[in-house]
Design an enzyme around this catalytic site. Structure first.
Site, short mmCIF file in Angstrom:
data_model
loop_
_atom_site.label_atom_id
_atom_site.label_comp_id
_atom_site.label_asym_id
_atom_site.label_seq_id
_atom_site.Cartn_x
_atom_site.Cartn_y
_atom_site.Cartn_z
N GLY A 37 0.83 -1.20 0.00
CA GLY A 37 0.00 0.00 0.00
C GLY A 37 0.86 1.24 0.00
O GLY A 37 2.08 1.17 0.18
N SER A 39 2.58 4.84 0.98
CA SER A 39 3.22 5.36 2.19
C SER A 39 2.13 6.02 3.04
O SER A 39 1.30 6.77 2.52
CB SER A 39 4.28 6.40 1.78
OG SER A 39 4.82 7.02 2.92
N SER A 41 -0.33 4.44 4.49
CA SER A 41 -1.61 3.71 4.45
C SER A 41 -1.83 2.85 5.69
O SER A 41 -2.93 2.35 5.93
CB SER A 41 -1.69 2.85 3.19
OG SER A 41 -0.62 1.91 3.16
N GLY A 42 -0.76 2.64 6.49
CA GLY A 42 -0.91 1.87 7.73
C GLY A 42 -0.25 0.50 7.70
O GLY A 42 -0.54 -0.35 8.55
N LYS A 43 0.68 0.29 6.77
CA LYS A 43 1.34 -1.02 6.64
C LYS A 43 2.08 -1.41 7.92
O LYS A 43 1.90 -2.51 8.45
CB LYS A 43 2.34 -1.02 5.47
CG LYS A 43 1.73 -0.71 4.12
CD LYS A 43 2.77 -0.76 3.01
CE LYS A 43 3.89 0.25 3.12
NZ LYS A 43 3.46 1.67 3.06
N SER A 44 2.93 -0.50 8.40
CA SER A 44 3.73 -0.82 9.60
C SER A 44 2.83 -0.98 10.82
O SER A 44 3.07 -1.85 11.66
CB SER A 44 4.76 0.28 9.87
OG SER A 44 5.55 0.48 8.74
N ARG A 70 15.81 -1.12 4.53
CA ARG A 70 16.63 -0.15 3.80
C ARG A 70 17.74 0.46 4.67
O ARG A 70 18.58 1.20 4.19
CB ARG A 70 15.72 0.94 3.20
CG ARG A 70 14.97 0.49 1.97
CD ARG A 70 14.01 1.53 1.49
NE ARG A 70 13.35 1.16 0.23
CZ ARG A 70 13.87 1.32 -0.98
NH1 ARG A 70 15.07 1.86 -1.11
NH2 ARG A 70 13.21 0.95 -2.05
N ARG A 84 13.63 -0.63 -6.80
CA ARG A 84 12.47 -1.12 -6.04
C ARG A 84 12.27 -2.61 -6.35
O ARG A 84 11.99 -3.41 -5.45
CB ARG A 84 11.21 -0.34 -6.42
CG ARG A 84 11.21 1.12 -5.98
CD ARG A 84 9.84 1.72 -6.24
NE ARG A 84 9.83 3.17 -6.31
CZ ARG A 84 9.21 3.98 -5.44
NH1 ARG A 84 8.56 3.47 -4.43
NH2 ARG A 84 9.22 5.29 -5.62
N SER A 111 5.89 -1.86 -2.13
CA SER A 111 5.85 -2.83 -3.25
C SER A 111 4.83 -2.40 -4.30
O SER A 111 3.82 -3.07 -4.49
CB SER A 111 5.58 -4.25 -2.74
OG SER A 111 4.64 -4.30 -1.70
N1 LIG Z 1 10.42 8.08 -3.55
C1 LIG Z 1 9.86 7.41 -2.55
N2 LIG Z 1 8.72 6.69 -2.77
C2 LIG Z 1 8.16 6.01 -1.76
N3 LIG Z 1 8.66 5.97 -0.48
C3 LIG Z 1 9.78 6.65 -0.23
C4 LIG Z 1 10.42 7.40 -1.24
N4 LIG Z 1 11.53 7.98 -0.69
C5 LIG Z 1 11.58 7.61 0.59
N5 LIG Z 1 10.53 6.81 0.89
C6 LIG Z 1 10.36 6.16 2.21
O1 LIG Z 1 10.72 4.80 2.00
C7 LIG Z 1 9.72 3.94 2.49
C8 LIG Z 1 9.32 2.90 1.44
O2 LIG Z 1 10.27 1.89 1.36
P1 LIG Z 1 9.85 0.53 0.66
O3 LIG Z 1 11.06 -0.33 0.69
O4 LIG Z 1 8.62 0.01 1.31
O5 LIG Z 1 9.52 0.98 -0.83
S1 LIG Z 1 9.35 0.08 -2.14
O6 LIG Z 1 8.56 -1.10 -1.76
O7 LIG Z 1 10.68 -0.32 -2.61
O8 LIG Z 1 8.67 0.94 -3.13
C9 LIG Z 1 8.50 4.76 2.79
O9 LIG Z 1 8.04 4.27 4.02
P2 LIG Z 1 6.49 4.07 4.38
O10 LIG Z 1 5.98 5.48 4.57
O11 LIG Z 1 6.51 3.30 5.65
O12 LIG Z 1 5.79 3.33 3.28
C10 LIG Z 1 9.00 6.19 2.82
O13 LIG Z 1 9.16 6.57 4.16
N1 LIG Z 2 -5.90 2.07 11.52
C1 LIG Z 2 -5.41 3.27 11.80
N2 LIG Z 2 -6.16 4.18 12.44
C2 LIG Z 2 -5.65 5.40 12.71
N3 LIG Z 2 -4.40 5.82 12.38
C3 LIG Z 2 -3.62 4.94 11.75
C4 LIG Z 2 -4.08 3.63 11.42
N4 LIG Z 2 -3.09 2.97 10.79
C5 LIG Z 2 -2.06 3.84 10.73
N5 LIG Z 2 -2.37 5.01 11.31
C6 LIG Z 2 -1.48 6.17 11.42
O1 LIG Z 2 -1.14 6.57 10.11
C7 LIG Z 2 0.23 6.90 10.03
C8 LIG Z 2 0.92 6.04 8.97
O2 LIG Z 2 0.91 4.69 9.41
P1 LIG Z 2 2.09 3.70 9.07
O3 LIG Z 2 1.74 2.41 9.68
O4 LIG Z 2 3.39 4.31 9.43
O5 LIG Z 2 1.95 3.63 7.47
P2 LIG Z 2 2.95 3.01 6.40
O6 LIG Z 2 3.78 1.98 7.09
O7 LIG Z 2 2.05 2.43 5.35
O8 LIG Z 2 3.74 4.18 5.89
C9 LIG Z 2 0.82 6.72 11.42
O9 LIG Z 2 0.85 7.98 12.06
C10 LIG Z 2 -0.17 5.80 12.11
O10 LIG Z 2 -0.25 6.02 13.48
#
Ligand SMILES: Nc1ncnc2c1ncn2[C@@H]1O[C@H](COP(=O)(O)OS(=O)(=O)O)[C@@H](OP(=O)(O)O)[C@H]1O
Ligand SMILES: Nc1ncnc2c1ncn2[C@@H]1O[C@H](COP(=O)(O)OP(=O)(O)O)[C@@H](O)[C@H]1O
Length: 207
Positions: A37, A39, A41-44, A70, A84, A111
């Site tokens: 999903g 960035s 979206s709540g993956k972690s 990373r 990626r 992804s």
């Molecule tokens: N250009 C760009 N696009 C998307 N995301 C970016 C980028 N640059 C840095 N980041 C940060 O890197 C996290 C995503 O890493 P991933 O390894 O999950 O990315 S990927 O699957 O290879 O696309 C992502 O973390 P999440 O927010 O947890 O998804 C970002 O914090």
């Molecule tokens: N189900 C949820 N309800 C409310 N807030 C959420 C929920 N899931 C994630 N969040 C908030 O949204 C933000 C992004 O979540 P995160 O898990 O870091 O997303 P990702 O890993 O996809 O980047 C964080 O501040 C987190 O606390």
């Protein structure tokens, strides 16, 4: 990216203690829960909540988080499409090893490309790859923006940011979809519950 040469003259080494023995020991079945999903979206959040819920049930899991990988294994990779792809491939291979160890491996990476996720799926017996789509609108992810990255991407300070100027290809046939209900996002516990229910139904939480 450095070009690596292929190994030749290599042979598969088997061991008496295999996946079946480990699964019996752990009273569970190894699998990969692949969370994809945008960035924000709540993956972690889902990955951690799921790991906690499984732990409380006595089930062993391990989280492979894109951001964390990373910092080490994938620290040589950036965000160009081919980087990626390599990031996902390596993570898929590691996830496969964890599943073979008998663990419930939870991989949480953007992804963004369907083909890369399908490559990981093809590394495992089909039922053992459980794709979870965090189907949250871009507007919500952008409003959350916990790391301030969307703001930088909108300002043109980060190029090729997923959802802004780099594509995200939603799954066509995922096992689980997490989405808003009446404009409200389910809580982390409810999201984790949805995945646990699936794992239970498919027999992964017993041997
Ligand atoms: N250009 C760009 N696009 C998307 N995301 C970016 C980028 N640059 C840095 N980041 C940060 O890197 C996290 C995503 O890493 P991933 O390894 O999950 O990315 S990927 O699957 O290879 O696309 C992502 O973390 P999440 O927010 O947890 O998804 C970002 O914090
Ligand atoms: N189900 C949820 N309800 C409310 N807030 C959420 C929920 N899931 C994630 N969040 C908030 O949204 C933000 C992004 O979540 P995160 O898990 O870091 O997303 P990702 O890993 O996809 O980047 C964080 O501040 C987190 O606390």
């Amino acid at each position: 990216m450095a070009t690596l040469s292929n190994s030749t003259n290599i042979f598969w080494q088997d061991c008496q203690i295999g996946r079946a023995e480990r699964q019996k020991l752990l009273n569970q079945k190894g699998c990969v829960v692949w969370i994809t999903g945008l960035s924000g979206s709540g993956k972690s959040t889902l990955a951690c909540s799921l790991s906690r819920e499984l732990y409380s049930r006595g089930k062993l899991s391990y989280v492979l988080d894109g951001d964390n990988l990373r910092h080490g294994l994938n620290k040589d990779l950036g965000f160009k499409a081919e980087e990626r792809t390599e990031n996902i491939r390596r993570t898929g291979e590691v996830a496969k090893l964890f599943a073979d160890a008998g663990l419930i491996c939870v991989a949480s990476l953007i992804s963004p490309y369907r083909r890369d996720r399908d490559t990981c799926r093809s590394m495992l017996p089909d039922a053992n790859f459980i794709e979870v789509f965090m189907n949250m609108p871009l507007e919500l992810c952008e409003a959350r923006d916990p790391k301030g990255l969307y703001k930088l991407a909108r300002a043109g300070k980060i190029k090729g940011f997923t959802g802004i100027d780099d594509p995200y290809e939603p799954p066509l046939n995922c096992e689980i979809e997490i989405k808003q209900d009446g404009g409200v996002c389910p809580t982390p516990t409810v999201m984790a519950g949805q995945v646990v229910t699936y794992l239970e139904k498919e027999g992964f939480l017993e041997h």
